[in-house]
Each structure stands twice: as structure tokens, then as C-alpha cells.
Design an enzyme around this catalytic site. Structure first.
Site, PDB file in Angstrom:
ATOM      1  N   ARG A  14     -18.492  -4.834  29.657  1.00 47.50           N
ATOM      2  CA  ARG A  14     -18.998  -5.921  28.809  1.00 47.50           C
ATOM      3  C   ARG A  14     -19.332  -7.154  29.659  1.00 47.50           C
ATOM      4  O   ARG A  14     -20.297  -7.864  29.389  1.00 47.50           O
ATOM      5  CB  ARG A  14     -17.936  -6.270  27.758  1.00 47.50           C
ATOM      6  CG  ARG A  14     -18.391  -7.330  26.776  1.00 47.50           C
ATOM      7  CD  ARG A  14     -17.421  -7.489  25.625  1.00 47.50           C
ATOM      8  NE  ARG A  14     -16.204  -8.190  26.017  1.00 47.50           N
ATOM      9  CZ  ARG A  14     -15.156  -8.378  25.215  1.00 47.50           C
ATOM     10  NH1 ARG A  14     -15.177  -7.896  23.988  1.00 47.50           N
ATOM     11  NH2 ARG A  14     -14.097  -9.030  25.612  1.00 47.50           N
TER      12      ARG A  14
ATOM     13  N   ARG B 294     -19.588 -13.096  29.536  1.00 46.66           N
ATOM     14  CA  ARG B 294     -18.625 -14.026  28.941  1.00 46.66           C
ATOM     15  C   ARG B 294     -17.750 -14.632  30.034  1.00 46.66           C
ATOM     16  O   ARG B 294     -17.265 -13.927  30.904  1.00 46.66           O
ATOM     17  CB  ARG B 294     -17.739 -13.290  27.929  1.00 46.66           C
ATOM     18  CG  ARG B 294     -18.180 -13.490  26.502  1.00 46.66           C
ATOM     19  CD  ARG B 294     -17.412 -12.633  25.543  1.00 46.66           C
ATOM     20  NE  ARG B 294     -15.961 -12.860  25.562  1.00 46.66           N
ATOM     21  CZ  ARG B 294     -15.141 -12.379  24.641  1.00 46.66           C
ATOM     22  NH1 ARG B 294     -15.612 -11.658  23.645  1.00 46.66           N
ATOM     23  NH2 ARG B 294     -13.850 -12.607  24.723  1.00 46.66           N
TER      24      ARG B 294
HETATM   25  P1  ADP Z   1     -11.034 -10.593  22.584  1.00 45.32           P
HETATM   26  O1  ADP Z   1     -10.817  -9.941  21.255  1.00 45.32           O
HETATM   27  O2  ADP Z   1     -11.918  -9.791  23.459  1.00 45.32           O
HETATM   28  O3  ADP Z   1      -9.755 -11.007  23.249  1.00 45.32           O
HETATM   29  P2  ADP Z   1     -12.066 -12.957  21.234  1.00 45.32           P
HETATM   30  O4  ADP Z   1     -13.523 -13.143  21.237  1.00 45.32           O
HETATM   31  O5  ADP Z   1     -11.422 -12.517  19.973  1.00 45.32           O
HETATM   32  O6  ADP Z   1     -11.772 -11.963  22.432  1.00 45.32           O
HETATM   33  O7  ADP Z   1     -11.318 -14.310  21.684  1.00 45.32           O
HETATM   34  C1  ADP Z   1     -11.638 -14.992  22.870  1.00 45.32           C
HETATM   35  C2  ADP Z   1     -10.739 -16.230  23.055  1.00 45.32           C
HETATM   36  O8  ADP Z   1     -10.853 -17.119  21.905  1.00 45.32           O
HETATM   37  C3  ADP Z   1      -9.229 -15.970  23.159  1.00 45.32           C
HETATM   38  O9  ADP Z   1      -8.811 -15.582  24.442  1.00 45.32           O
HETATM   39  C4  ADP Z   1      -8.669 -17.351  22.724  1.00 45.32           C
HETATM   40  O10 ADP Z   1      -8.738 -18.296  23.755  1.00 45.32           O
HETATM   41  C5  ADP Z   1      -9.623 -17.791  21.624  1.00 45.32           C
HETATM   42  N1  ADP Z   1      -9.127 -17.371  20.293  1.00 45.32           N
HETATM   43  C6  ADP Z   1      -9.697 -16.450  19.461  1.00 45.32           C
HETATM   44  N2  ADP Z   1      -8.954 -16.281  18.352  1.00 45.32           N
HETATM   45  C7  ADP Z   1      -7.881 -17.114  18.474  1.00 45.32           C
HETATM   46  C8  ADP Z   1      -6.745 -17.397  17.665  1.00 45.32           C
HETATM   47  N3  ADP Z   1      -6.523 -16.786  16.493  1.00 45.32           N
HETATM   48  N4  ADP Z   1      -5.846 -18.315  18.107  1.00 45.32           N
HETATM   49  C9  ADP Z   1      -6.019 -18.935  19.269  1.00 45.32           C
HETATM   50  N5  ADP Z   1      -7.051 -18.712  20.088  1.00 45.32           N
HETATM   51  C10 ADP Z   1      -7.989 -17.817  19.708  1.00 45.32           C
END
Ligand code: ADP
Length: 187
Positions: A127, A133
Site C-alpha cells: 500500500r 501514506r
Molecule cells: P489503519 O487502519 O491502517 O491503522 P487508519 O487510516 O484507520 O489506519 O488510521 C490512521 C491513523 O489515524 C492512526 O494511526 C491514528 O493516528 C489516527 N486514528 C484513526 N482512528 C483513530 C481513533 N479512533 N483514535 C485515535 N486516533 C485515530
């Protein structure tokens, strides 16, 4: 129907959520996507979140909850939604329960997508080449996997105690995994 998708980074939550969104006609609500949109739009929320996300750490619970509440109370989410990326720790799971009570909502399913750690690392590396990203670099991914193991994995146990969680084997093709999910949701 209100669904929470759980699983490590790279487990395929986003991919499966998008397919479910089409099938069920309810929105896919990804806190990661909401943060990335806020960053792209340079909103105060985005500016606050960027540094934390780039380290692979979690954004503050209160900030994340506020953003989530705003999204799930929009008209298109009135019949349900698929949550991806929230709750990400026990405090958020408790906050979500409180919010649902306040909004007179209930959670129907928590689906835990299980993928081997080696597979997850390989998928994210792929990815990173495609999407670029800023949190998909090797070092940050390692931190995100640690954050998942320490903070997010307990959320599955929280839902297990409520007898609401179903484990889904995340191996195989996208269609294979989707078929397993649909079998659980019975449609
Ligand atoms: P992945 O599922 O690949 O880990 P995401 O796109 O869901 O990636 O999330 C990327 C980043 O966004 C996380 O590492 C965090 O920093 C932030 N983030 C996403 N959802 C939350 C949450 N519920 N609480 C705190 N931080 C969040």
C-alpha cells in the site's frame, strides 16, 4: 444496522467496509479517512492530528469522539453505519457505548478480521508504494502495530464479554473475506 470493524492495520477493514457500504446502503465511517480529509483541508482538527498520525500514535480520545459524533449524527447515517478505526482503545469503546445510549442507538455486530502479522506487514508495504501514506513507512508501521496490540486488541475482548464479536478469517481474496462477512450478517 450498526457495525464495528476491528482488526490490525492492514487487515482489510477499509476494503471490506467499502463493499459493505454498497451492499447495505449505509455509510462507511473511517476515523482515519476523516482525519486525512481534515488534514487535506488544513482544518484546526487536521493540524492537531497530523503530527500524532505521522508518528503512528493515536489522536486524543475527546477529539476523535467529537469528530465521530458529528459524522454519525448526519442524515445518511440514520439507518446505520460501518465503523472502521473506532473504537481504538478501551476508553473509546466506553465512550461509544455512552454515546450510543445518548443517541438511543445500539451496536449490532463487532467483526474482528484476523490476519497473520507477516501478511499485514507485506500488505502495508504494498500500500505504501501505491498510496504513499506518510504513516506507512516501516518504522511508523511498527509503532502502529504495537499500538494495535497494546491498545486496540483489548477492545475485541471488551466486545467478547458482551457476546457481540465474531471473528472473521482475513486470509484469501477480498471476495472470500466479504463472503465470510456476509454469511455472518446473513444477507
Ligand atoms: P489503519 O487502519 O491502517 O491503522 P487508519 O487510516 O484507520 O489506519 O488510521 C490512521 C491513523 O489515524 C492512526 O494511526 C491514528 O493516528 C489516527 N486514528 C484513526 N482512528 C483513530 C481513533 N479512533 N483514535 C485515535 N486516533 C485515530
Amino acid at each position: 444496522m450498526r457495525i464495528v470493524l476491528l482488526g490490525a492495520p492492514g487487515s482489510g477493514k477499509g476494503t471490506q467496509a467499502k463493499l459493505l457500504e454498497e451492499k447495505l446502503n449505509i455509510p462507511h465511517v473511517s476515523t482515519g479517512d476523516l482525519f486525512r480529509a481534515a488534514i487535506a483541508n488544513k482544518t484546526p482538527l487536521g493540524l492537531a492530528a497530523k503530527e500524532v498520525m505521522d508518528r503512528g500514535d493515536l489522536v486524543a480520545d475527546e477529539i476523535t469522539l467529537g469528530m465521530l459524533k458529528e459524522r454519525i449524527t448526519q442524515a445518511d447515517a440514520s439507518n446505520g453505519f460501518i465503523l472502521d478505526g473506532f473504537p481504538r482503545n478501551l476508553a473509546q469503546a466506553e465512550m461509544l457505548e455512552t454515546l450510543f445510549k445518548e443517541l438511543d442507538m445500539a451496536l449490532d455486530h463487532a467483526l474482528l478480521i484476523q490476519v497473520d502479522p507477516d501478511e499485514v506487514v507485506a500488505r502495508i508495504a504494498k500500500r505504501a508504494e501505491i498510496e504513499g501514506r506518510t504513516d506507512d513507512t516501516e518504522e511508523v508501521v511498527r509503532n502502529r502495530l504495537n499500538v494495535y496490540a497494546e491498545q486496540t486488541a483489548p477492545v475485541a475482548d471488551y466486545y467478547k464479554k458482551q457476546d457481540i464479536v465474531t471473528e472473521i478469517l482475513g486470509k484469501g481474496s477480498i471476495e472470500d473475506v466479504q463472503a465470510r462477512i456476509q454469511a455472518i450478517l446473513r444477507f
